[in-house]
Write a protein that holds these residues in place. Structure first.
Motif, PDB file in Angstrom:
ATOM      1  N   ILE A   1       5.188   4.302   0.895  1.00 15.96           N
ATOM      2  CA  ILE A   1       3.776   4.407   1.291  1.00 15.96           C
ATOM      3  C   ILE A   1       3.343   5.869   1.397  1.00 15.96           C
ATOM      4  CG2 ILE A   1       3.802   2.271   2.643  1.00 15.96           C
ATOM      5  CD1 ILE A   1       3.934   4.082   5.193  1.00 15.96           C
ATOM      6  N   MET A   2       2.037   6.028   1.490  1.00 13.68           N
ATOM      7  CA  MET A   2       1.472   7.301   1.939  1.00 13.68           C
ATOM      8  C   MET A   2       1.270   7.179   3.439  1.00 13.68           C
ATOM      9  SD  MET A   2      -1.524   7.811  -0.892  1.00 13.68           S
ATOM     10  CE  MET A   2      -2.092   6.117  -0.854  1.00 13.68           C
ATOM     11  N   VAL A   3       1.625   8.208   4.173  1.00 15.29           N
ATOM     12  CA  VAL A   3       1.402   8.198   5.622  1.00 15.29           C
ATOM     13  C   VAL A   3       0.031   8.816   5.892  1.00 15.29           C
ATOM     14  CG1 VAL A   3       2.185   9.127   7.837  1.00 15.29           C
ATOM     15  CG2 VAL A   3       3.845   8.251   6.172  1.00 15.29           C
TER      16      VAL A   3
ATOM     17  N   GLY B   1       5.152  10.019   1.456  1.00 13.49           N
ATOM     18  CA  GLY B   1       4.476  11.323   1.498  1.00 13.49           C
ATOM     19  C   GLY B   1       3.207  11.195   2.311  1.00 13.49           C
ATOM     20  N   PRO B   2       2.662  12.318   2.762  1.00 19.12           N
ATOM     21  CA  PRO B   2       1.385  12.263   3.463  1.00 19.12           C
ATOM     22  C   PRO B   2       0.252  11.974   2.482  1.00 19.12           C
ATOM     23  CG  PRO B   2       1.997  14.545   3.077  1.00 19.12           C
ATOM     24  CD  PRO B   2       3.148  13.704   2.587  1.00 19.12           C
ATOM     25  N   TYR B   3      -0.763  11.255   2.932  1.00 20.17           N
ATOM     26  CA  TYR B   3      -1.979  11.138   2.132  1.00 20.17           C
ATOM     27  C   TYR B   3      -2.651  12.505   2.064  1.00 20.17           C
ATOM     28  CZ  TYR B   3      -6.873  10.698   1.083  1.00 20.17           C
ATOM     29  OH  TYR B   3      -8.109  10.912   0.537  1.00 20.17           O
ATOM     30  N   LEU B   4      -3.108  12.878   0.874  1.00 18.08           N
ATOM     31  CA  LEU B   4      -3.854  14.127   0.690  1.00 18.08           C
ATOM     32  C   LEU B   4      -5.126  13.802  -0.083  1.00 18.08           C
ATOM     33  CD1 LEU B   4      -0.805  16.303  -0.445  1.00 18.08           C
ATOM     34  CD2 LEU B   4      -1.976  16.437   1.764  1.00 18.08           C
ATOM     35  N   PRO B   5      -6.270  14.317   0.352  1.00 20.73           N
ATOM     36  CA  PRO B   5      -7.506  13.975  -0.350  1.00 20.73           C
ATOM     37  C   PRO B   5      -7.593  14.631  -1.736  1.00 20.73           C
ATOM     38  CG  PRO B   5      -7.942  15.477   1.484  1.00 20.73           C
ATOM     39  CD  PRO B   5      -6.483  15.144   1.536  1.00 20.73           C
TER      40      PRO B   5
ATOM     41  N   TYR C   1      -8.909   4.082  -4.662  1.00 21.18           N
ATOM     42  CA  TYR C   1      -9.892   4.982  -4.046  1.00 21.18           C
ATOM     43  C   TYR C   1      -9.326   6.349  -3.672  1.00 21.18           C
ATOM     44  CZ  TYR C   1     -12.360   0.519  -3.581  1.00 21.18           C
ATOM     45  OH  TYR C   1     -12.936  -0.692  -3.828  1.00 21.18           O
ATOM     46  N   TYR C   2      -8.004   6.428  -3.536  1.00 23.51           N
ATOM     47  CA  TYR C   2      -7.369   7.668  -3.068  1.00 23.51           C
ATOM     48  C   TYR C   2      -6.915   8.581  -4.198  1.00 23.51           C
ATOM     49  CZ  TYR C   2      -3.528   4.378  -3.904  1.00 23.51           C
ATOM     50  OH  TYR C   2      -2.709   3.432  -4.464  1.00 23.51           O
ATOM     51  N   CYS C   3      -6.869   8.071  -5.410  1.00 19.85           N
ATOM     52  CA  CYS C   3      -6.088   8.752  -6.456  1.00 19.85           C
ATOM     53  C   CYS C   3      -6.955   9.524  -7.435  1.00 19.85           C
ATOM     54  CB  CYS C   3      -5.245   7.725  -7.206  1.00 19.85           C
ATOM     55  SG  CYS C   3      -4.187   8.477  -8.461  1.00 19.85           S
ATOM     56  N   GLY C   4      -6.568  10.756  -7.703  1.00 20.41           N
ATOM     57  CA  GLY C   4      -7.342  11.646  -8.563  1.00 20.41           C
ATOM     58  C   GLY C   4      -7.399  11.230 -10.014  1.00 20.41           C
TER      59      GLY C   4
ATOM     60  N   LEU D   1       7.771   2.022  -7.571  1.00 21.13           N
ATOM     61  CA  LEU D   1       6.460   1.383  -7.410  1.00 21.13           C
ATOM     62  C   LEU D   1       6.189   1.269  -5.910  1.00 21.13           C
ATOM     63  CD1 LEU D   1       4.073  -0.151  -8.859  1.00 21.13           C
ATOM     64  CD2 LEU D   1       5.368  -2.244  -8.423  1.00 21.13           C
ATOM     65  N   ARG D   2       5.474   2.239  -5.379  1.00 18.62           N
ATOM     66  CA  ARG D   2       5.192   2.159  -3.942  1.00 18.62           C
ATOM     67  C   ARG D   2       4.334   0.936  -3.650  1.00 18.62           C
ATOM     68  NH1 ARG D   2       3.525   8.214  -2.003  1.00 18.62           N
ATOM     69  NH2 ARG D   2       5.477   9.298  -2.512  1.00 18.62           N
ATOM     70  N   HIS D   3       4.608   0.275  -2.533  1.00 16.99           N
ATOM     71  CA  HIS D   3       3.780  -0.891  -2.199  1.00 16.99           C
ATOM     72  C   HIS D   3       2.464  -0.437  -1.565  1.00 16.99           C
ATOM     73  CE1 HIS D   3       5.925  -0.301   1.598  1.00 16.99           C
ATOM     74  NE2 HIS D   3       4.957  -0.965   2.195  1.00 16.99           N
ATOM     75  N   GLU D   4       2.410   0.789  -1.088  1.00 13.79           N
ATOM     76  CA  GLU D   4       1.198   1.450  -0.532  1.00 13.79           C
ATOM     77  C   GLU D   4       0.778   0.907   0.834  1.00 13.79           C
ATOM     78  OE1 GLU D   4       0.830   4.029  -2.209  1.00 13.79           O
ATOM     79  OE2 GLU D   4       1.027   3.626  -4.346  1.00 13.79           O
ATOM     80  N   SER D   5       0.737  -0.414   0.993  1.00 16.03           N
ATOM     81  CA  SER D   5       0.531  -1.022   2.313  1.00 16.03           C
ATOM     82  C   SER D   5       0.797  -2.511   2.196  1.00 16.03           C
ATOM     83  CB  SER D   5      -0.900  -0.822   2.814  1.00 16.03           C
ATOM     84  OG  SER D   5      -1.075  -1.563   4.019  1.00 16.03           O
TER      85      SER D   5
ATOM     86  N   LEU E   1      -3.068  13.966  -8.573  1.00 15.88           N
ATOM     87  CA  LEU E   1      -3.331  12.787  -7.749  1.00 15.88           C
ATOM     88  C   LEU E   1      -4.096  13.202  -6.502  1.00 15.88           C
ATOM     89  CD1 LEU E   1       0.096  10.933  -8.007  1.00 15.88           C
ATOM     90  CD2 LEU E   1      -1.784  11.037  -9.643  1.00 15.88           C
ATOM     91  N   TYR E   2      -3.914  14.476  -6.069  1.00 17.03           N
ATOM     92  CA  TYR E   2      -4.568  15.007  -4.868  1.00 17.03           C
ATOM     93  C   TYR E   2      -4.773  16.501  -5.074  1.00 17.03           C
ATOM     94  CZ  TYR E   2       0.489  15.325  -4.264  1.00 17.03           C
ATOM     95  OH  TYR E   2       1.831  15.517  -4.483  1.00 17.03           O
ATOM     96  N   ASN E   3      -5.554  17.132  -4.190  1.00 17.04           N
ATOM     97  CA  ASN E   3      -5.871  18.560  -4.326  1.00 17.04           C
ATOM     98  C   ASN E   3      -4.657  19.450  -4.067  1.00 17.04           C
ATOM     99  OD1 ASN E   3      -8.570  17.923  -4.757  1.00 17.04           O
ATOM    100  ND2 ASN E   3      -9.117  18.147  -2.575  1.00 17.04           N
TER     101      ASN E   3
ATOM    102  N   MET F   1       9.877   9.034 -15.845  1.00 22.19           N
ATOM    103  CA  MET F   1       8.596   8.989 -16.561  1.00 22.19           C
ATOM    104  C   MET F   1       7.570   8.304 -15.677  1.00 22.19           C
ATOM    105  SD  MET F   1       9.251   8.230 -20.534  1.00 22.19           S
ATOM    106  CE  MET F   1      10.802   7.396 -20.334  1.00 22.19           C
ATOM    107  N   GLN F   2       6.606   9.115 -15.224  1.00 19.74           N
ATOM    108  CA  GLN F   2       5.571   8.590 -14.343  1.00 19.74           C
ATOM    109  C   GLN F   2       4.217   8.709 -15.022  1.00 19.74           C
ATOM    110  OE1 GLN F   2       4.175  10.574 -10.421  1.00 19.74           O
ATOM    111  NE2 GLN F   2       5.502   8.902  -9.799  1.00 19.74           N
ATOM    112  N   GLY F   3       3.350   7.744 -14.770  1.00 23.80           N
ATOM    113  CA  GLY F   3       2.027   7.845 -15.356  1.00 23.80           C
ATOM    114  C   GLY F   3       1.062   6.848 -14.761  1.00 23.80           C
TER     115      GLY F   3
HETATM  116  N1  5AD Z   1      -2.306  11.618  -1.715  1.00 26.13           N
HETATM  117  C1  5AD Z   1      -0.988  11.408  -1.588  1.00 26.13           C
HETATM  118  N2  5AD Z   1      -0.296  10.609  -2.403  1.00 26.13           N
HETATM  119  C2  5AD Z   1      -0.965  10.000  -3.405  1.00 26.13           C
HETATM  120  N3  5AD Z   1      -0.550   9.133  -4.341  1.00 26.13           N
HETATM  121  C3  5AD Z   1      -1.614   8.822  -5.112  1.00 26.13           C
HETATM  122  N4  5AD Z   1      -2.707   9.458  -4.696  1.00 26.13           N
HETATM  123  C4  5AD Z   1      -2.334  10.197  -3.618  1.00 26.13           C
HETATM  124  C5  5AD Z   1      -3.018  11.037  -2.709  1.00 26.13           C
HETATM  125  N5  5AD Z   1      -4.322  11.260  -2.829  1.00 26.13           N
HETATM  126  C6  5AD Z   1       0.804   8.579  -4.362  1.00 26.13           C
HETATM  127  C7  5AD Z   1       0.751   7.052  -4.327  1.00 26.13           C
HETATM  128  C8  5AD Z   1       1.462   6.670  -5.610  1.00 26.13           C
HETATM  129  C9  5AD Z   1       2.278   7.888  -5.944  1.00 26.13           C
HETATM  130  C10 5AD Z   1       2.633   8.027  -7.374  1.00 26.13           C
HETATM  131  O1  5AD Z   1       1.460   8.956  -5.535  1.00 26.13           O
HETATM  132  O2  5AD Z   1       1.453   6.559  -3.197  1.00 26.13           O
HETATM  133  O3  5AD Z   1       2.273   5.520  -5.473  1.00 26.13           O
END
Ligand code: 5AD
Length: 345
Positions: free
Chosen positions: A200-202, A230-234, A67-70, A159-163, A307-309, A105-107
């Motif tokens: 994780i994303m914070v 990293g911080p979560y970014l919309p 839901y978070y990823c572009g 491979l982030r576990h994310e939560s 992935l984010y703006n 290599m990320q994808g």
């Molecule tokens: N904001 C910040 N980080 C993000 N990722 C994916 N979408 C976002 C977002 N909207 C991070 C995830 C993923 C990594 C490749 O990028 O944590 O594991």
């Protein structure tokens, strides 16, 4: 609070409620003290060197719908692309010339890169650049696929576990993705012998401070060689488009705590940190990070890998971005290390 910081530095471990105190109750001055201790621990291991990794964004096709990823599957505004083996090798060539000795290599999870196709790409890089580390960040695969990647010459996997909290994990990902599978993948990667990264994303939507404490405890159990925070970014074309971004401060506190717990870990100052504030990348390093991952992807594809703006550093040629990185690092007392930068204990 200073006692807590000292004890964390000495013993690399606190009680859950003590992590919570650090995450919620530090004054500005105490935060600075936490960051100082974290960067001292990083400097004990890595001196003032910052490792660089050349990031190659292989594909923005993805079968998942996080839901978070572009680049989620349902985002039909994303212009999709895939790099060919030749394009990957050209990126490596440019990177190698500039001094990179790790290629990442990320994808998205793109099944058109079958195990056979990936093994061929990995082997080609391995053959041409025997002195370089190959890092993969391609999501969840079965044990056998990971093993084939490893045997072909890949060394590291992100491979982030994310939560680690099942309910929170489920609120970020559609049905079908589970933290059990994610965590199994991580332990498989370690078992195969990959230097393994998680994180994780914070400030991801629905995340509580208790969730972050659980994530810190999970990382203690996993003992990853790399930790990405990293911080979560919309992103504007996702279901979470209206959710608040994560806090820079809290992200830095998490980085610093993890540095004190994992003195040898490779911890990037992430692109998301560089995006959330102009000096975010510097602040990450000053909170204990020791890795930066400049973009090596062909520039024409970069705007598509969102992935984010407002992703930072989108138009810099790798060469320029290295020169400007070196300048910025010097200003805060650091310098680029051109070592391959493997995990060492
Ligand atoms: N904001 C910040 N980080 C993000 N990722 C994916 N979408 C976002 C977002 N909207 C991070 C995830 C993923 C990594 C490749 O990028 O944590 O594991």
């Amino acid at each position: 609070m200073k006692e807590l910081i000292h004890r964390l530095r000495e013993t690399r471990k606190l009680q859950p409620d003590e992590y919570k105190q650090l995450l919620t109750s530090l004054t500005k001055e105490e935060q600075e003290y936490l960051f100082l201790n974290a960067r001292e621990v990083a400097q004990e291991q890595f001196s003032n060197g910052i490792f660089i990794r050349g990031l190659i964004e292989l594909t923005n096709y993805c079968k998942n719908d996080c839901y978070y990823c572009g680049i989620r599957r349902s985002n039909d505004k994303a212009q999709r692309y895939r790099l060919t083996k030749e394009e990957v090798l050209e990126s490596c060539e440019e990177g190698y010339r500039l001094g990179f000795r790790t290629f990442v290599m990320q994808g998205g999870e793109d099944d058109s890169y079958t195990p056979r196709v990936m093994v061929d790409i990995i082997k080609s890089i391995r053959e041409k650049y025997p002195d370089c580390a190959i890092t993969l960040s391609l999501g969840e695969k079965d044990y056998d696929t990971y093993k084939q990647y490893y045997d072909a010459g890949a060394n590291r996997y992100l491979l982030r576990h994310e939560s680690i909290n099942a309910e929170h994990y489920a609120s970020l990902h559609p049905q079908g993705m589970t933290i059990q599978t994610r965590s199994e993948c991580l332990f498989n990667l370690k078992k195969i012998g990959f230097q393994t990264g998680s994180g994780i994303m914070v400030g991801s939507p629905n995340q509580t401070i208790d969730n972050i404490v659980e994530d810190i405890l999970f990382l203690e159990e996993l003992q990853p060689q790399m930790i990405g925070i990293g911080p979560y970014l919309p992103h504007k074309d996702t279901p979470f488009k209206d959710k608040e971004k994560g806090s820079l401060e809290l992200t830095l506190i998490v980085v610093a705590i993890l540095r004190l717990m994992h003195p040898y870990a490779l911890i990037p100052s992430t692109t998301a940190l560089a995006t959330i504030a102009d000096d975010g990348r510097d602040k990450g390093i000053l909170a204990g990070a020791n890795v930066v991952m400049p973009n090596l992807s062909p520039i024409r594809f970069r705007k598509k890998y969102l992935l984010y703006n407002d992703k930072a550093c989108m138009d810099d040629e790798a060469a320029e971005s290295l020169a400007s990185l070196q300048k910025r690092l010097e200003k805060i007392g650091y310098t680029i290390s051109y070592d391959r930068g493997d995990f060492r204990k």
